[in-house]
Motif scaffolding. Structure first.
Motif, PDB file in Angstrom:
ATOM      1  N   LEU A  38       0.661  -1.220  -0.107  1.00  0.00           N
ATOM      2  CA  LEU A  38      -0.048   0.035   0.035  1.00  0.00           C
ATOM      3  C   LEU A  38       0.861   1.307  -0.020  1.00  0.00           C
ATOM      4  O   LEU A  38       0.644   2.277  -0.555  1.00  0.00           O
ATOM      5  CB  LEU A  38      -0.951  -0.025   1.278  1.00  0.00           C
ATOM      6  CG  LEU A  38      -1.899   1.340   1.286  1.00  0.00           C
ATOM      7  CD1 LEU A  38      -2.809   1.430  -0.039  1.00  0.00           C
ATOM      8  CD2 LEU A  38      -2.695   1.214   2.519  1.00  0.00           C
ATOM      9  N   ASN A  39       2.090   1.356   0.762  1.00  0.00           N
ATOM     10  CA  ASN A  39       2.806   2.286   0.690  1.00  0.00           C
ATOM     11  C   ASN A  39       3.612   2.746  -0.508  1.00  0.00           C
ATOM     12  O   ASN A  39       3.386   3.867  -0.936  1.00  0.00           O
ATOM     13  CB  ASN A  39       3.862   2.160   1.980  1.00  0.00           C
ATOM     14  CG  ASN A  39       3.081   2.389   3.269  1.00  0.00           C
ATOM     15  OD1 ASN A  39       2.142   2.894   3.531  1.00  0.00           O
ATOM     16  ND2 ASN A  39       4.000   1.797   4.367  1.00  0.00           N
ATOM     17  N   ILE A  40       3.850   1.500  -1.063  1.00  0.00           N
ATOM     18  CA  ILE A  40       4.456   1.889  -2.475  1.00  0.00           C
ATOM     19  C   ILE A  40       3.427   2.460  -3.237  1.00  0.00           C
ATOM     20  O   ILE A  40       3.544   3.345  -4.271  1.00  0.00           O
ATOM     21  CB  ILE A  40       5.212   0.372  -3.022  1.00  0.00           C
ATOM     22  CG1 ILE A  40       6.226  -0.189  -2.116  1.00  0.00           C
ATOM     23  CG2 ILE A  40       5.399   0.407  -4.334  1.00  0.00           C
ATOM     24  CD1 ILE A  40       6.746  -1.386  -2.387  1.00  0.00           C
ATOM     25  N   LEU A  41       2.073   1.890  -3.595  1.00  0.00           N
ATOM     26  CA  LEU A  41       1.249   2.273  -4.376  1.00  0.00           C
ATOM     27  C   LEU A  41       0.799   3.596  -3.954  1.00  0.00           C
ATOM     28  O   LEU A  41       0.524   4.803  -4.764  1.00  0.00           O
ATOM     29  CB  LEU A  41      -0.096   1.481  -4.200  1.00  0.00           C
ATOM     30  CG  LEU A  41       0.205   0.156  -4.905  1.00  0.00           C
ATOM     31  CD1 LEU A  41      -0.891  -0.653  -4.500  1.00  0.00           C
ATOM     32  CD2 LEU A  41       0.351   0.016  -6.307  1.00  0.00           C
ATOM     33  N   GLN A  42       0.741   3.969  -2.697  1.00  0.00           N
ATOM     34  CA  GLN A  42       0.323   5.476  -2.168  1.00  0.00           C
ATOM     35  C   GLN A  42       1.439   6.467  -3.055  1.00  0.00           C
ATOM     36  O   GLN A  42       1.287   7.362  -3.401  1.00  0.00           O
ATOM     37  CB  GLN A  42       0.535   5.478  -0.849  1.00  0.00           C
ATOM     38  CG  GLN A  42      -0.804   5.124  -0.217  1.00  0.00           C
ATOM     39  CD  GLN A  42      -0.708   4.879   1.298  1.00  0.00           C
ATOM     40  OE1 GLN A  42       0.260   4.595   1.848  1.00  0.00           O
ATOM     41  NE2 GLN A  42      -1.713   5.367   2.077  1.00  0.00           N
ATOM     42  N   ASP A  43       2.834   6.067  -2.638  1.00  0.00           N
ATOM     43  CA  ASP A  43       3.929   6.759  -3.172  1.00  0.00           C
ATOM     44  C   ASP A  43       3.942   7.117  -4.624  1.00  0.00           C
ATOM     45  O   ASP A  43       4.059   8.132  -5.216  1.00  0.00           O
ATOM     46  CB  ASP A  43       5.248   6.284  -2.872  1.00  0.00           C
ATOM     47  CG  ASP A  43       5.625   6.416  -1.221  1.00  0.00           C
ATOM     48  OD1 ASP A  43       4.850   7.056  -0.573  1.00  0.00           O
ATOM     49  OD2 ASP A  43       6.521   5.881  -0.859  1.00  0.00           O
TER      50      ASP A  43
END
Length: 96
Positions: A75-80
């Motif tokens: 999720l953090n990768i996709l958010q970034d």
């Protein structure tokens, strides 16, 4: 770039949905549809979800009281990626 943003929204929506974040999943599914109606305004709306208390940045996926480490990492990768893509599009739209 629009296709990339839509693809990110699909991935985020799915990840949120399968991990119990139905409200956020619904929000991002709505944004994906709204991109077809008013692209520039929707980009701004999406970007606004990243700021403030209770924002999209604050989402932590968990199940039965346990934080989902790999899912949160994804999720953090996709958010970034989404934030970067939206920021680039907003800058492009302003002609800078």
């Amino acid at each position: 770039m629009k296709a990339n943003i839509q693809n990110l929204l699909v991935k985020i929506t799915h990840l949120l949905s399968v991990n119990g974040e139905k409200e956020w999943a619904t929000t991002f599914e709505h944004f994906r549809k709204e991109l077809e109606v008013d692209y520039d305004t929707t980009l701004i709306k999406i970007k606004h979800t990243f700021g403030g208390a209770g924002s999209f940045n604050d989402v932590v996926l968990h199940q039965n009281g346990q934080m989902l480490t790999s899912e949160n990492r994804e999720l953090n990768i996709l958010q970034d990626q989404l934030y970067d893509a939206i920021t680039a599009e907003i800058v492009r739209a302003r002609g800078h």
